[in-house]
Motif scaffolding. Structure first.
Motif, PDB file in Angstrom:
ATOM      1  N   LYS A 112      38.261  40.480  32.635  1.00 12.08           N
ATOM      2  CA  LYS A 112      39.622  39.953  32.644  1.00 12.08           C
ATOM      3  C   LYS A 112      39.819  39.002  33.813  1.00 12.08           C
ATOM      4  CE  LYS A 112      41.698  44.102  30.577  1.00 12.08           C
ATOM      5  NZ  LYS A 112      42.715  45.171  30.770  1.00 12.08           N
ATOM      6  N   LEU A 113      40.645  37.998  33.595  1.00 11.80           N
ATOM      7  CA  LEU A 113      41.032  37.111  34.680  1.00 11.80           C
ATOM      8  C   LEU A 113      41.988  37.866  35.591  1.00 11.80           C
ATOM      9  CD1 LEU A 113      40.808  34.141  35.698  1.00 11.80           C
ATOM     10  CD2 LEU A 113      42.943  33.709  34.459  1.00 11.80           C
ATOM     11  N   PRO A 114      41.671  38.002  36.877  1.00 10.95           N
ATOM     12  CA  PRO A 114      42.522  38.798  37.769  1.00 10.95           C
ATOM     13  C   PRO A 114      43.941  38.227  37.879  1.00 10.95           C
ATOM     14  CG  PRO A 114      40.366  38.439  38.756  1.00 10.95           C
ATOM     15  CD  PRO A 114      40.444  37.550  37.559  1.00 10.95           C
ATOM     16  N   PRO A 115      44.960  38.994  37.481  1.00 12.70           N
ATOM     17  CA  PRO A 115      46.345  38.496  37.524  1.00 12.70           C
ATOM     18  C   PRO A 115      46.969  38.779  38.893  1.00 12.70           C
ATOM     19  CG  PRO A 115      46.304  40.632  36.453  1.00 12.70           C
ATOM     20  CD  PRO A 115      44.877  40.324  36.861  1.00 12.70           C
ATOM     21  N   LEU A 116      46.359  38.234  39.935  1.00 12.63           N
ATOM     22  CA  LEU A 116      46.720  38.579  41.308  1.00 12.63           C
ATOM     23  C   LEU A 116      47.418  37.418  42.007  1.00 12.63           C
ATOM     24  CD1 LEU A 116      43.401  40.342  42.407  1.00 12.63           C
ATOM     25  CD2 LEU A 116      45.382  41.322  41.225  1.00 12.63           C
ATOM     26  N   PHE A 117      48.453  37.755  42.758  1.00 10.74           N
ATOM     27  CA  PHE A 117      49.213  36.783  43.521  1.00 10.74           C
ATOM     28  C   PHE A 117      49.590  37.418  44.862  1.00 10.74           C
ATOM     29  CE2 PHE A 117      49.961  36.212  39.014  1.00 10.74           C
ATOM     30  CZ  PHE A 117      49.766  34.844  38.834  1.00 10.74           C
ATOM     31  N   TYR A 118      50.186  36.625  45.723  1.00 11.91           N
ATOM     32  CA  TYR A 118      50.793  37.159  46.935  1.00 11.91           C
ATOM     33  C   TYR A 118      52.169  36.520  47.063  1.00 11.91           C
ATOM     34  CZ  TYR A 118      50.454  32.841  49.638  1.00 11.91           C
ATOM     35  OH  TYR A 118      50.647  31.562  50.091  1.00 11.91           O
ATOM     36  N   TYR A 119      52.978  37.023  48.005  1.00 10.02           N
ATOM     37  CA  TYR A 119      54.294  36.432  48.229  1.00 10.02           C
ATOM     38  C   TYR A 119      54.502  36.189  49.716  1.00 10.02           C
ATOM     39  CZ  TYR A 119      59.338  35.796  48.545  1.00 10.02           C
ATOM     40  OH  TYR A 119      60.572  35.283  48.818  1.00 10.02           O
TER      41      TYR A 119
END
Length: 205
Positions: A112-119
């Motif tokens: 899976k494409l990692p659905p990762l973000f930061y804020y």
């Protein structure tokens, strides 16, 4: 990897600034960007993009960089042993790098494409990691501590994306839900912080 890999290793878990990378490596900013893109395409580092939504204001737009192999990063920086690293100024950055890289690789290993973000916003309010699953956001803080306190205080910055009044019929698809949050840390046990957030020991990830 040339000049840029050791310089990048020292910048793991920080916002990408191509001018800074260029100055430290004594190259041009376009060359720094090119070299970093090689590291990304080679699977040596990943760039987390900031999470954004039309109802969130003043969000920082620069990506955040993480090495995907903390051992390689340590080698490039020539840390002599783990004791020095553990007590050094970058101990927290390397702990965060390890956690992000393990979560990132867990998605890759599932194909899976990692659905990762930061804020991060202009008021320096920050969430280390956000996992987006469908229309749900799961905020994560990462703390090199056995008993972190106040670590979830910035999770509330995401509340506007779940508030009906911020969306009309045309933008309804941008509305999100806020899922359970967690603080990944050096705690011994999984335990609740409040009714929605958990302390998660790092060995569970």
């Amino acid at each position: 990897m040339g000049y840029n890999a050791p310089t990048s290793a020292a910048r793991t878990s920080t916002l990408v600034n191509y001018e800074t990378l260029a100055n430290e490596a004594e190259i041009s900013a376009p060359t720094a960007k090119q070299w970093l893109s090689v590291l990304v395409s080679s699977g040596i580092v990943t760039l987390l993009e900031p999470y954004h939504n039309n109802v969130l204001k003043r969000v920082v737009k620069a990506p955040r960089m993480y090495f995907l192999d903390t051992g390689l990063a340590v080698h490039l920086m020539k840390w002599p042993n783990t004791v020095v690293l553990e007590s050094g100024a970058m101990a927290g950055a390397f702990f965060e790098t390890f956690v992000v890289s393990e979560i990132y690789k867990s998605f890759i290993n599932m194909g899976k494409l990692p659905p990762l973000f930061y804020y991060r916003d202009s008021n320096t309010k920050e969430i280390d990691l956000i996992i987006q699953q469908g229309n749900t956001l799961y905020p994560i803080e990462i703390k090199k501590s056995g008993n972190p306190t106040g670590a979830t205080k910035h999770f509330s910055v995401l509340n506007p994306v779940a508030d009906d009044k911020n969306f009309d019929e045309m933008s309804r698809q941008l509305k999100m839900e806020i899922g359970a949050g967690c603080v990944v840390c050096l705690a011994n046990d999984l335990r609740p912080i409040d009714k929605k957030n958990w302390t998660v020991p790092v060995w569970l990830i």
